[in-house]
Design an enzyme around this catalytic site. Structure first.
Site, PDB file in Angstrom:
ATOM      1  N   CYS B  85     -26.303  56.104  23.432  1.00 39.71           N
ATOM      2  CA  CYS B  85     -27.184  56.039  24.601  1.00 39.71           C
ATOM      3  C   CYS B  85     -27.244  57.360  25.363  1.00 39.71           C
ATOM      4  CB  CYS B  85     -26.746  54.917  25.520  1.00 39.71           C
ATOM      5  SG  CYS B  85     -26.624  53.364  24.635  1.00 39.71           S
ATOM      6  N   CYS B 206     -27.190  43.853  34.068  1.00 38.41           N
ATOM      7  CA  CYS B 206     -27.432  44.562  32.803  1.00 38.41           C
ATOM      8  C   CYS B 206     -28.770  45.296  32.823  1.00 38.41           C
ATOM      9  CB  CYS B 206     -27.462  43.578  31.642  1.00 38.41           C
ATOM     10  SG  CYS B 206     -26.024  42.491  31.560  1.00 38.41           S
ATOM     11  N   SER B 207     -28.782  46.510  32.260  1.00 36.39           N
ATOM     12  CA  SER B 207     -30.049  47.201  32.058  1.00 36.39           C
ATOM     13  C   SER B 207     -30.828  46.464  30.962  1.00 36.39           C
ATOM     14  CB  SER B 207     -29.800  48.654  31.666  1.00 36.39           C
ATOM     15  OG  SER B 207     -29.008  48.720  30.501  1.00 36.39           O
ATOM     16  N   LYS B 329     -31.166  50.394  35.224  1.00 34.24           N
ATOM     17  CA  LYS B 329     -31.310  48.977  35.572  1.00 34.24           C
ATOM     18  C   LYS B 329     -32.761  48.604  35.863  1.00 34.24           C
ATOM     19  CE  LYS B 329     -30.590  44.835  36.632  1.00 34.24           C
ATOM     20  NZ  LYS B 329     -31.936  44.639  36.085  1.00 34.24           N
ATOM     21  N   HIS B 333     -34.189  51.085  30.081  1.00 34.94           N
ATOM     22  CA  HIS B 333     -33.202  51.854  29.311  1.00 34.94           C
ATOM     23  C   HIS B 333     -33.586  51.902  27.826  1.00 34.94           C
ATOM     24  CE1 HIS B 333     -29.583  53.675  28.046  1.00 34.94           C
ATOM     25  NE2 HIS B 333     -28.795  52.628  27.961  1.00 34.94           N
TER      26      HIS B 333
END
Lengths: 131, 386
Positions: B85, B206-207, B329, B333
């Site tokens: 990521c 969570c994103s 978020k 992402h």
């Protein structure tokens, strides 16, 4: 997971075989070719102890496909006696029995089935150590 | 090594963009960045593309030449960079090195990810952890960050509500970003009542899963001065570090060692201390990640990030504004693109063109991107040169 990949890890997954650095004594699980602490390349075979304690834990509600039928299930980081840490499921208990520092021991269990490779995959899970 | 400047930035809207392919997304972002750089784009001599897993998400590897081709830039060198990521951040780092080394005058660095074509996203993302010793046991990425969250809560008394505040703040900022996937506000109650993903983390910690791309144009000082129309933005630091791939191998599960290392090197390069940073874009893949990153960047002591988030210090207008873009978020992402998108946001902030989400008088910006549970980390510091 293809069978050669699975087979290679059997000594660790079934028997907790690890490598102890002859230079500084650090125990590596899985074994390595060079010690990250002292860069020594000589190791002796050792087996991890099965007793330890929970360092931190979670309950997985949204699982990967291979674990679809098992959710929710508990995964923890366990610190074994001697200090080696590993990630595994904690089974045969409810989440309300879990806490940081709770004593556990590792047992041999079925982990997952890979429908593509058609192999049942085994390894270690933790259970609470009850008096 | 010579100074490097950012002379152009561009990104797609982030979201579930079913009508766009991976190559369309990247080219759209790259063209926007080239247009932003004016005629300097004519001298583009190389490109780096951050992408975590085009192979698993859309079945396409070897995207360097594919994207150079569709950008109309064959035969310039084009290389894909992968650090999970943090791939977009790593692409920017390598482009900076190429310009700093004097090899090239103008280089494009970007990131892209196409995540909504129907691949098994949970399993694809889990490949950023140790496949044999973490993912094998059924732990997911939210699960690994949940392990960090529980440890942080246990040791420091960080609360569930403090975690929720991170998501609420980032959505508040994201609501002001027209490129954001989720440009709306949420409440603490909504976070605390959202569905369980990996206890103690819930859905709104969570994103999301996102399609998108971002690109930046890096140049030497001479090329930057020739390009001319924007305020000059200098790359004051470009640093990277690694940590153990398995979370359980870290001496302290609540500490992001690689982030600490990369930050230390970045502050050394820039010759600044953390308190000099005016605005930050950090890797809030999960709410707990933003808190741990604040501590690793030296914005606060270990264990003190929760109260700061709760007090609103990290809001736009607060003492240390974090993620004015909405962060991963709320902005979204697309994993390989996020590191590059952070640089895009910082450049808008330092140029003073961030509209409703502008941090007042922002002169120094920091971008921190990480892969896995922090096994890879890049930190960039940008400085507006007046």
């Amino acid at each position: 997971m293809r069978s050669p990949q699975y087979t290679r890890e059997i000594p660790q997954r079934y028997r907790l075989e690890a490598g102890k650095c002859t230079g500084c004594g650090k125990v590596h699980f899985p074994p390595r070719l060079i010690c990250d602490a002292c860069r020594c390349r000589e190791f002796e075979d050792t087996t991890l102890p099965r007793e330890g304690k929970i360092l931190t834990w979670t309950v997985i509600y949204v699982p990967p496909p291979n674990f679809d039928l098992e959710a929710p299930y508990v995964v923890a980081i366990v610190e074994l006696e001697g200090g080696v840490r590993l990630t595994c499921q904690v089974v045969d208990c409810g989440p309300e029995e879990l806490a940081v520092d709770v004593p556990v021991e590792l047992v041999f269990r079925r982990i997952q089935e890979d429908s593509q490779a058609d192999i049942i995959q085994y390894g270690y899970k933790a259970v609470l150590k009850r008096e | 090594m010579r100074d490097v400047y950012v002379i152009g930035v561009g990104m797609t809207r982030f979201g579930e963009l079913w009508e766009s392919s991976l190559r369309d997304l990247f080219v759209e972002a790259a063209l926007a960045a080239l247009d932003d750089a004016g005629n300097a784009g004519e001298h583009l001599s190389s490109m780096y593309v951050g992408c975590m897993s085009s192979g698993l998400f859309v079945g396409q590897e070897h995207i360097g030449p594919q994207l150079a081709d569709y950008l109309g830039r064959i035969p310039i060198p084009a290389t894909r960079v992968e650090t999970a990521c943090a791939s977009g951040g790593a692409a920017v780092l390598h482009a900076c090195l190429e310009v700093a080394a004097g090899v090239s005058e103008v280089v494009l660095a970007g990131g892209v990810e196409k995540m909504t074509d129907g691949a098994d996203v949970t399993s694809a993302l889990a490949t950023a952890a140790d496949q044999e010793y973490e993912a094998y046991h059924g732990v997911t990425f939210p699960g690994l960050y949940a392990l960090m969250a529980r440890a942080h809560m246990h040791r420091y008394g960080t609360t569930r509500e403090q975690l929720a505040r991170v998501a609420v703040k980032n959505h508040k900022h994201g609501a002001l970003n027209p490129k954001a996937q989720y440009p709306f506000e949420i409440t603490v109650e909504q976070v605390l009542n959202s569905s369980r993903v990996a206890d103690p983390l819930r859905l709104l910690d969570c994103s999301p899963v996102t399609d998108g791309a971002a690109a930046v144009i890096l140049a030497s000082e001479e090329a930057a001065r020739r390009a001319g129309s924007h305020p000059l933005i200098r790359v004051a630091a470009s640093a990277q570090a690694t940590g153990t791939i398995a979370l359980h191998s870290r001496a302290d599960i609540t500490r992001l060692d690689a982030v600490e290392q990369a930050a230390k090197e970045a502050y050394r390069q820039a010759g600044i201390t953390p308190d000099k940073v005016d605005v930050s874009e950090v890797h809030d893949c999960f709410t707990i990640a933003e808190l741990c990153v604040m501590e690793a960047l030296g914005y606060t002591e270990a264990g003190k990030s929760g109260p700061l988030a709760e007090a609103g210090e990290t809001n736009i207008g607060g003492r240390m504004p974090i993620n004015p873009s909405g962060g991963l978020k709320a902005k979204g992402h697309p994993v390989g693109a996020s590191g590059a998108a952070q640089i895009v946001e910082l450049v808008h902030q330092l140029r003073g063109e961030a509209d409703g989400r502008q941090v007042e008088n922002a002169r120094i910006g920091l971008a921190q991107s990480m892969g896995g549970t922090g096994a890879s980390c890049t930190v960039h510091i940008l400085e507006g040169v007046s």
